[in-house]
Design a protein around this motif. Sequence first.
Motif, PDB file in Angstrom:
ATOM      1  N   ASP A 142     -16.951 -27.375  30.805  1.00  0.00           N
ATOM      2  CA  ASP A 142     -17.159 -27.017  32.209  1.00  0.00           C
ATOM      3  C   ASP A 142     -17.841 -25.669  32.378  1.00  0.00           C
ATOM      4  O   ASP A 142     -18.449 -25.403  33.424  1.00  0.00           O
ATOM      5  N   HIS A 143     -17.738 -24.818  31.360  1.00  0.00           N
ATOM      6  CA  HIS A 143     -18.350 -23.495  31.451  1.00  0.00           C
ATOM      7  C   HIS A 143     -19.618 -23.366  30.598  1.00  0.00           C
ATOM      8  O   HIS A 143     -20.066 -22.254  30.335  1.00  0.00           O
ATOM      9  N   GLY A 144     -20.163 -24.495  30.176  1.00  0.00           N
ATOM     10  CA  GLY A 144     -21.505 -24.479  29.611  1.00  0.00           C
ATOM     11  C   GLY A 144     -21.666 -24.771  28.146  1.00  0.00           C
ATOM     12  O   GLY A 144     -22.785 -24.655  27.619  1.00  0.00           O
ATOM     13  N   ALA A 145     -20.603 -25.159  27.442  1.00  0.00           N
ATOM     14  CA  ALA A 145     -20.755 -25.463  26.019  1.00  0.00           C
ATOM     15  C   ALA A 145     -21.742 -26.602  25.819  1.00  0.00           C
ATOM     16  O   ALA A 145     -21.671 -27.638  26.492  1.00  0.00           O
ATOM     17  N   THR A 146     -22.676 -26.406  24.901  1.00  0.00           N
ATOM     18  CA  THR A 146     -23.588 -27.490  24.525  1.00  0.00           C
ATOM     19  C   THR A 146     -22.988 -28.355  23.426  1.00  0.00           C
ATOM     20  O   THR A 146     -23.393 -29.500  23.239  1.00  0.00           O
ATOM     21  N   HIS A 147     -22.027 -27.798  22.697  1.00  0.00           N
ATOM     22  CA  HIS A 147     -21.324 -28.502  21.632  1.00  0.00           C
ATOM     23  C   HIS A 147     -19.882 -28.014  21.618  1.00  0.00           C
ATOM     24  O   HIS A 147     -19.613 -26.855  21.938  1.00  0.00           O
ATOM     25  N   VAL A 148     -18.968 -28.896  21.235  1.00  0.00           N
ATOM     26  CA  VAL A 148     -17.573 -28.498  21.029  1.00  0.00           C
ATOM     27  C   VAL A 148     -17.178 -28.913  19.615  1.00  0.00           C
ATOM     28  O   VAL A 148     -17.333 -30.081  19.230  1.00  0.00           O
ATOM     29  N   LEU A 149     -16.680 -27.936  18.842  1.00  0.00           N
ATOM     30  CA  LEU A 149     -16.350 -28.143  17.432  1.00  0.00           C
ATOM     31  C   LEU A 149     -14.853 -27.968  17.210  1.00  0.00           C
ATOM     32  O   LEU A 149     -14.194 -27.227  17.925  1.00  0.00           O
ATOM     33  N   ALA A 150     -14.355 -28.654  16.196  1.00  0.00           N
ATOM     34  CA  ALA A 150     -12.947 -28.460  15.838  1.00  0.00           C
ATOM     35  C   ALA A 150     -12.694 -27.017  15.444  1.00  0.00           C
ATOM     36  O   ALA A 150     -11.661 -26.442  15.783  1.00  0.00           O
ATOM     37  N   SER A 151     -13.628 -26.416  14.729  1.00  0.00           N
ATOM     38  CA  SER A 151     -13.512 -25.012  14.350  1.00  0.00           C
ATOM     39  C   SER A 151     -14.882 -24.476  13.975  1.00  0.00           C
ATOM     40  O   SER A 151     -15.854 -25.229  13.825  1.00  0.00           O
ATOM     41  N   VAL A 152     -14.935 -23.173  13.785  1.00  0.00           N
ATOM     42  CA  VAL A 152     -16.185 -22.522  13.395  1.00  0.00           C
ATOM     43  C   VAL A 152     -16.662 -22.997  12.023  1.00  0.00           C
ATOM     44  O   VAL A 152     -17.851 -22.857  11.692  1.00  0.00           O
ATOM     45  N   ALA A 153     -15.771 -23.571  11.238  1.00  0.00           N
ATOM     46  CA  ALA A 153     -16.161 -24.086   9.914  1.00  0.00           C
ATOM     47  C   ALA A 153     -17.242 -25.152  10.017  1.00  0.00           C
ATOM     48  O   ALA A 153     -17.992 -25.376   9.063  1.00  0.00           O
ATOM     49  N   GLU A 154     -17.350 -25.810  11.187  1.00  0.00           N
ATOM     50  CA  GLU A 154     -18.346 -26.868  11.376  1.00  0.00           C
ATOM     51  C   GLU A 154     -19.707 -26.322  11.814  1.00  0.00           C
ATOM     52  O   GLU A 154     -20.686 -27.063  11.869  1.00  0.00           O
ATOM     53  N   LEU A 155     -19.781 -25.041  12.129  1.00  0.00           N
ATOM     54  CA  LEU A 155     -21.005 -24.488  12.714  1.00  0.00           C
ATOM     55  C   LEU A 155     -22.215 -24.522  11.776  1.00  0.00           C
ATOM     56  O   LEU A 155     -23.320 -24.864  12.222  1.00  0.00           O
ATOM     57  N   PRO A 156     -22.079 -24.180  10.496  1.00  0.00           N
ATOM     58  CA  PRO A 156     -23.279 -24.219   9.638  1.00  0.00           C
ATOM     59  C   PRO A 156     -23.943 -25.592   9.594  1.00  0.00           C
ATOM     60  O   PRO A 156     -25.179 -25.686   9.675  1.00  0.00           O
ATOM     61  N   ASP A 157     -23.162 -26.639   9.511  1.00  0.00           N
ATOM     62  CA  ASP A 157     -23.750 -27.988   9.493  1.00  0.00           C
ATOM     63  C   ASP A 157     -24.373 -28.337  10.828  1.00  0.00           C
ATOM     64  O   ASP A 157     -25.421 -28.989  10.882  1.00  0.00           O
ATOM     65  N   LEU A 158     -23.734 -27.917  11.938  1.00  0.00           N
ATOM     66  CA  LEU A 158     -24.320 -28.156  13.260  1.00  0.00           C
ATOM     67  C   LEU A 158     -25.691 -27.510  13.364  1.00  0.00           C
ATOM     68  O   LEU A 158     -26.670 -28.149  13.793  1.00  0.00           O
ATOM     69  N   LEU A 159     -25.776 -26.231  12.965  1.00  0.00           N
ATOM     70  CA  LEU A 159     -27.056 -25.523  13.105  1.00  0.00           C
ATOM     71  C   LEU A 159     -28.112 -26.079  12.156  1.00  0.00           C
ATOM     72  O   LEU A 159     -29.295 -26.115  12.517  1.00  0.00           O
ATOM     73  N   ALA A 160     -27.717 -26.517  10.993  1.00  0.00           N
ATOM     74  CA  ALA A 160     -28.672 -27.162  10.087  1.00  0.00           C
ATOM     75  C   ALA A 160     -29.261 -28.401  10.737  1.00  0.00           C
ATOM     76  O   ALA A 160     -30.461 -28.674  10.641  1.00  0.00           O
ATOM     77  N   GLY A 161     -28.416 -29.156  11.445  1.00  0.00           N
ATOM     78  CA  GLY A 161     -28.914 -30.332  12.157  1.00  0.00           C
ATOM     79  C   GLY A 161     -29.810 -29.995  13.323  1.00  0.00           C
ATOM     80  O   GLY A 161     -30.808 -30.655  13.564  1.00  0.00           O
ATOM     81  N   VAL A 162     -29.448 -28.937  14.058  1.00  0.00           N
ATOM     82  CA  VAL A 162     -30.267 -28.502  15.182  1.00  0.00           C
ATOM     83  C   VAL A 162     -31.650 -28.072  14.698  1.00  0.00           C
ATOM     84  O   VAL A 162     -32.678 -28.407  15.287  1.00  0.00           O
ATOM     85  N   ASP A 163     -31.697 -27.338  13.601  1.00  0.00           N
ATOM     86  CA  ASP A 163     -32.970 -26.864  13.062  1.00  0.00           C
ATOM     87  C   ASP A 163     -33.851 -28.001  12.578  1.00  0.00           C
ATOM     88  O   ASP A 163     -35.083 -27.913  12.588  1.00  0.00           O
ATOM     89  N   ASP A 164     -33.237 -29.099  12.126  1.00  0.00           N
ATOM     90  CA  ASP A 164     -33.997 -30.219  11.574  1.00  0.00           C
ATOM     91  C   ASP A 164     -34.617 -31.089  12.643  1.00  0.00           C
ATOM     92  O   ASP A 164     -35.471 -31.927  12.340  1.00  0.00           O
ATOM     93  N   ARG A 165     -34.223 -30.902  13.898  1.00  0.00           N
ATOM     94  CA  ARG A 165     -34.753 -31.776  14.939  1.00  0.00           C
ATOM     95  C   ARG A 165     -36.186 -31.414  15.315  1.00  0.00           C
ATOM     96  O   ARG A 165     -36.594 -30.267  15.213  1.00  0.00           O
TER      97      ARG A 165
END
Length: 225
Positions: free
Chosen positions: A202-225
Motif C-alpha cells: 500500500d505504501h509503494g513496494a514494487t516487490h515483497v520478499l521474505a527477507s533481505v537474503a532474497e534481494l541479490p537474486d531479485l536484483l540479478a533478475g531485474v538486471d537481466d530483463r
Amino acid sequence: MTRTNLVVLDMAGTTVADGGLVEQAFAAAAERLGEAPEAMIGHVRATMGESKISVFRHLFGSEERAQQANRAFEEAYGELVGAGRIAPVPGAAEAVEKLRSQGRTVVLTTGFARTTQDAILAALGWQDLVELTLCPADAGGRGRPYPDMVFAAFLRTGAVDGVRDIAVAGDTSYDMLSAVRSGAGVVAGVLTGAHDRTQLLDHGATHVLASVAELPDLLAGVDDR
C-alpha cells in the motif's frame, strides 16, 4: 540496459533482527520521563522507520521534551545493544557480500542517531561490511519518510547515473515511502520487521520478499530483463 548498482538497506527489522528492542527502548524512555508507555505504543508502531526524534516531536510537542525523550531512547536502546540483545537477520551479511560481489555499492541507513548506529555496527562486527552508513543527521536531519538518506547515498557514492538505478529495501511503510519519493527503481519490502505485506504494498513496494537474503537474486533478475 540499466543496472541497479546502488542498494540502500534499512537496518533494524531489515538487516538487523532487534527482537522488539525499539518498542522496549521507547517504553523505557517514556518511563524515565514519567510518561505512560501504553499511551504512545500505537503511534510508535505506526511510524516504525521514521527518525526517532520526529516521533518524539509528534508525541510531546515541545522540542525540549522531545530532545529529552530522544536521549533517553538512545540510552535505553544502547543498553539493550550492549547487553547482547541484537543479532543479524539470518542471511543478511551474506546477502550484502553477494550484492557487493555482483558489483553493487551497498549503503546501510537507519532512523537512529549516529551513536546508536555505530553501537549496532560494532556489536555485529559490521564496521567494514559496507561502503557507507547513513543516519538522519548525515542527510539534513529529517529522516524517513523523506527521501533524503537515499539521495545522500546517491550523491556520496556516485555509484549510478540516475535514481532509477537505485534499489531500496526496508521493513516499514516509511521505508517504502522514502524509496518511492526518491524515485528508486526497485522498492523492496521485507517481512522480517514491523509491517506486513499489505502495508508494504500500500505504501509503494514494487516487490515483497521474505527477507533481505532474497534481494541479490531479485536484483540479478531485474538486471537481466
